[in-house]
Enzyme design. Sequence first.
Site: not given
Length: 644
Positions: A291, A384, A412
């Site tokens: 990244k 979640e 969610r």
Amino acid sequence: MAEIFTDIPLIRPNIPLLDSIDKPDDLRKLDEDQLEELADQLRAYLLYAVGKTGGHFGAGLGVVELTIALHYVYNTPHDRLVWDVGHQTYPHKILTGRREQLLSIRQKNGISGFPRRTESEYDTFGVGHSSTSISAALGMALASRMNREDRKTVAVIGDGAMTAGMAFEALNHCAHTDADLLVLLNDNNMSISRNVGGLATYFSKIWSSRFYNAIREGGKKVLKSVPSAAAFVRKTEEHLKAMVAPGIVFEELGFNYIGPIDGHDLPLLVHTLENLKLLSGPVLLHTITRKGKGYAPAEEDPIGYHALNKIEPKPAAQVATGQSKTKVEKPRPKYQQVFGDWLTDMAEIDPRLVAITPAMCEGSGMQDFARRFPDRFHDVAIAEQHAVTLAAGLACDGQKPVVAIYSTFLQRAYDQLIHDVALQDLNVLFGLDRAGLVGEDGATHAGAYDLSYLRCIPRMVVMTPSDENETRQLLYTGYLHRGPAAVRYPRGTGPGTTIQTQMTALPIGVGRLCREGRGVAILNFGTLMPAALEVADNLNATVADMRFVKPLDTELVDRLAAKHELLVTLEENVIMGGAGSAVSEYLSQTGTVMPLLQLGLPDRFIEHAQHGDQLRAAGLDADSILNAIQTRLTLIKGHRIAVF
């Protein structure tokens, strides 16, 4: 070797090769030995463009080579390329005809910061939340088979997104369909970089080659009649792979696992993808990337450089002296920091407090808590549903869980919220971050629905603080409440209200009068209070900070209804089913007949823009609110004249 940048270019870089590419067809005309030069130019332009506009940053830098290789090998848009989340798709947008438009990304009337089907035929699936790519790509692959179309489908998913249950549900289903699907696992977790080396690369080349797979498939056919030998060969192959790669779990799920390989090695990527393009059935290619690749500060701090603010050039005088002439005011704390500070303070008082987050430690302001109370901090990754039921389990045995979660992500876990928490009346507090409109991240991240989906759940207490201090006090109130409770607060900073260190529990379901006037009463729910007070000053109106959507302060509603000719409800939530609906329902139940104006988010998705522009688009800035009230007052007056 990729070029390493140490600064953000403030003027447009010289990128003749990238400027020659307006669509992937142009890319595919290049010689393979030109691709690395293209990668350097693409990275330079990405740095320049995001420096101009701000936006997601590190993830895009990490997939420059992957993006080039995918569009070079696959015939996009005929072949389907499905991205997960979308933070990393800026290079994809640049290569698919939106190079100059990138300078408008996430701005009003500009392109989206995420893939969007209405924006480009190359954006095959609109996205903003994590872990949808494999499910969507599998659906596309099955549709191609049903339509008898010769089309390849690729899902690009990160190691973070792979932690969500939805990704594994899709992986599990893939084996049953035997669909032609490539899942490209973009792994930028540096802890497994040791797997990128000569031996791993060697086996990856073998596993992706036509020769190896011909033997593999041919051997299966030959050994069908000898089950014991076939099982032995299969186990031998699996154990050989397991020696050098962490892919045995994917093999068990029915995928042909390839990797890990260096996701920044363009020749290797192109060679591997060309081989994999010829394979059938579900395949998983595991690539290792970094990244922030190519920009030294982002490589060193990938979390801090996940996104970048717009870079403003310094005035000449400031550059010469190295100082700014303007006095820098102390920054106001963001709401997430108000939450984080309260969480740490509360944990010092109550050893039962346990904090849970689905991969949003930094975003939710929990770094200090995680450092000081590591045994009471649980980052469950992008899961979640698990986060909410984990909290329920903790509450069952006497702990006091606090779930820090973005409003849009709690959607969610709605089933778990109802069945696992509310139905069992468990002591779980939800800190709902990013409630309301969220600016440049747009509709996918907006917390536009939480008041509506929470207030219909029995036993839920729903709180809407109007400023920083109210947020702290209502978090404390919700924590002490026995049963499920939620406090919603927005992205960014508040009005600058002084935060009281002393925590005081406020009476449940009781609002407060902030301004007394005549004629109009504004019932404010949440952080639109400054606009409400500005409008009230114009109209000499009453303003009430309602604090609670559920239970509603019905006594205050009665008093205001008795003394005013118009009630106005104000909320940064959809009107349908929201706080205004709660007031309307109560008036209807009591038989109170009086004018009610409900102001909130309209029945449409609000496009990405700065937060102030979004409020104007939704009619929730002070001028729009004033105009709406004056229009309604005119109608009320006209109705009375008509009656008499």
